[in-house]
Design a protein around this motif. Structure first.
Motif, short mmCIF file in Angstrom:
data_model
loop_
_atom_site.label_atom_id
_atom_site.label_comp_id
_atom_site.label_asym_id
_atom_site.label_seq_id
_atom_site.Cartn_x
_atom_site.Cartn_y
_atom_site.Cartn_z
N HIS A 69 -11.52 -29.74 -29.94
CA HIS A 69 -12.84 -30.24 -30.33
C HIS A 69 -13.94 -29.90 -29.33
O HIS A 69 -15.13 -30.10 -29.63
CB HIS A 69 -12.77 -31.77 -30.58
CG HIS A 69 -13.61 -32.21 -31.72
ND1 HIS A 69 -13.38 -33.37 -32.44
CD2 HIS A 69 -14.70 -31.65 -32.31
CE1 HIS A 69 -14.30 -33.49 -33.38
NE2 HIS A 69 -15.11 -32.46 -33.32
N TRP B 135 -19.33 -36.96 -38.02
CA TRP B 135 -18.21 -36.63 -37.14
C TRP B 135 -17.00 -37.43 -37.58
O TRP B 135 -17.02 -38.66 -37.54
CB TRP B 135 -18.61 -36.99 -35.70
CG TRP B 135 -17.70 -36.53 -34.61
CD1 TRP B 135 -16.40 -36.90 -34.39
CD2 TRP B 135 -18.03 -35.61 -33.55
NE1 TRP B 135 -15.91 -36.27 -33.27
CE2 TRP B 135 -16.89 -35.48 -32.74
CE3 TRP B 135 -19.19 -34.89 -33.23
CZ2 TRP B 135 -16.87 -34.66 -31.61
CZ3 TRP B 135 -19.16 -34.08 -32.10
CH2 TRP B 135 -18.01 -33.97 -31.30
N ASP C 10 -13.13 -38.43 -36.91
CA ASP C 10 -12.23 -38.41 -35.76
C ASP C 10 -11.46 -39.72 -35.66
O ASP C 10 -11.99 -40.78 -36.00
CB ASP C 10 -13.07 -38.25 -34.47
CG ASP C 10 -12.38 -37.38 -33.43
OD1 ASP C 10 -11.27 -37.75 -33.00
OD2 ASP C 10 -12.96 -36.35 -33.06
N ASP D 77 -14.42 -39.34 -28.80
CA ASP D 77 -14.89 -38.08 -28.20
C ASP D 77 -16.22 -38.27 -27.49
O ASP D 77 -17.03 -37.35 -27.40
CB ASP D 77 -15.01 -36.96 -29.26
CG ASP D 77 -13.65 -36.48 -29.73
OD1 ASP D 77 -12.62 -37.02 -29.28
OD2 ASP D 77 -13.61 -35.56 -30.58
N HIS E 261 -12.18 -32.09 -24.37
CA HIS E 261 -12.15 -32.33 -25.83
C HIS E 261 -12.33 -33.82 -26.17
O HIS E 261 -12.51 -34.15 -27.34
CB HIS E 261 -10.90 -31.73 -26.50
CG HIS E 261 -9.63 -32.49 -26.31
ND1 HIS E 261 -8.58 -32.42 -27.20
CD2 HIS E 261 -9.22 -33.32 -25.32
CE1 HIS E 261 -7.58 -33.18 -26.76
NE2 HIS E 261 -7.94 -33.73 -25.64
N ASP F 137 -12.37 -33.45 -37.17
CA ASP F 137 -11.15 -33.42 -36.38
C ASP F 137 -10.00 -33.81 -37.30
O ASP F 137 -10.00 -34.91 -37.88
CB ASP F 137 -11.28 -34.41 -35.21
CG ASP F 137 -10.15 -34.27 -34.20
OD1 ASP F 137 -9.00 -34.00 -34.61
OD2 ASP F 137 -10.42 -34.46 -33.00
#
Ligand SMILES: [Mn+2]
Length: 324
Positions: free
Chosen positions: A120, A145, A147, A151, A164, A251
């Protein structure tokens, strides 16, 4: 997005549909953001899963395929001392610069930029490229985003120093200076234009970082309680109807590992197969998706390339594939 009047809405949809009939594929086998070298094989596994022909099946042309060179760092583990809070920063900065340029050129060519990872950390570059493109035009863009993780660590809060785990923070202007200031400006995106969906595995400090960031977060509990449709609508509404494009950073670890086993840092309790598709179908419906990251595919942990095939299916959904 607030619903515009029917006539202007269809006009927007038509012009956007024309603009987006072509894609640029940017392969970025970066593995320097974490200890999982297998992510470098992600682009190859997606090619094996017929990425290019499956995109063409939808009626898109592939304008260009770009291979990003990633330096070998054979001594990655030697950079694992606790004194170093961001590992491989010079190497990641060089890769990010190349990704940023490729993504910006893809948008300038009127194509959808699809960046295939790799870990990522590649989002540092892709979002920098998107941001530079809109900045030159004095236009706004939104960021969705997906995930399992935030992050959003900084070198000061990261327990591991793995970059990442930091790209969202870097895009918001927090982190190592050479990464934050890529292309000479920061932040790359305003927090109020961002939503973070699917989180369930945050580091201690990240809970506060997410809360204080100004980004609109949706945990897996929110997904359970409200469903993908409602939260996607809320995310889009919060990002605002005045944007000119959406960047989707996806992700694969947002998906449940029973469905997507081939990821580096899996976390149980994620999206189902249909939730993964539905979220991207809803974003595609807006006709605003101009750039996509698909990251953290780790073929060395996959079963019969199943996660790579799913990743290709998801690209199709993000590009507007419908069941009927
Ligand atoms: Mn991630």
């Amino acid at each position: 997005m607030s619903a515009p009047k029917a006539s202007s809405s269809s006009l927007v949809a038509n012009s956007a549909a024309k603009l987006n009939r072509s894609v640029t594929l940017i392969y970025c086998p970066i593995h320097l953001g974490g200890p999982h070298a297998g992510v470098a094989l992600g682009p190859g596994a997606m090619k094996v899963a017929r990425l290019v022909s499956r995109i063409k099946d939808l009626g898109y042309t592939v304008h260009k395929e770009v291979e990003i060179a990633v330096p070998e760092v054979l001594t990655w583990w030697e950079k694992s001392t606790s004194a170093i809070h961001s590992r491989c920063v010079p190497e990641i900065a060089a890769v990010s610069q190349a990704v940023a340029q490729a993504v910006e050129e893809a948008l300038e060519a009127g194509t959808v930029a699809i960046t295939i990872g790799g870990d990522h950390s590649l989002a540092i570059g892709s979002i920098a490229g998107v941001s530079s493109y809109y900045r030159k035009r004095k236009e706004e863009f939104g960021l969705v985003w997906f995930d399992a993780h935030g992050d959003i660590n900084t070198p000061a809060t990261s327990p591991s120093g793995n970059v990442h785990g930091m790209p969202f923070a870097i895009s918001l202007g927090q982190g190592d200076e050479s990464l934050v200031n890529l292309n000479g400006f920061s932040p790359k995106v305003q927090a109020k234009r961002c939503s973070l969906i699917g989180i369930r595995d945050l580091d201690q400090a990240e809970t506060d970082l997410v809360r204080d960031s100004g980004v609109l977060p949706f945990t897996m509990r929110d997904v359970d309680e409200q469903g993908i449709k409602k939260i996607t609508e809320q995310a889009l509404q919060s990002i605002g109807g005045d944007i000119h494009g959406l960047h989707v950073s996806f992700d694969l670890d947002v998906i449940d590992p029973d469905v997507a086993p081939g990821v580096s840092t899996d976390s149980r309790g994620g999206f189902t197969y249909r939730e993964s598709h539905f979220a991207l179908e809803l974003l595609a419906d807006t006709k605003m998706v101009r750039s996509i990251d698909i990251v953290e595919l780790n073929p060395t942990l996959d079963i019969k390339n199943r996660t790579a095939q799913l990743a290709v299916d998801l690209v199709q959904s993000a590009l507007g594939k419908n069941i009927l």
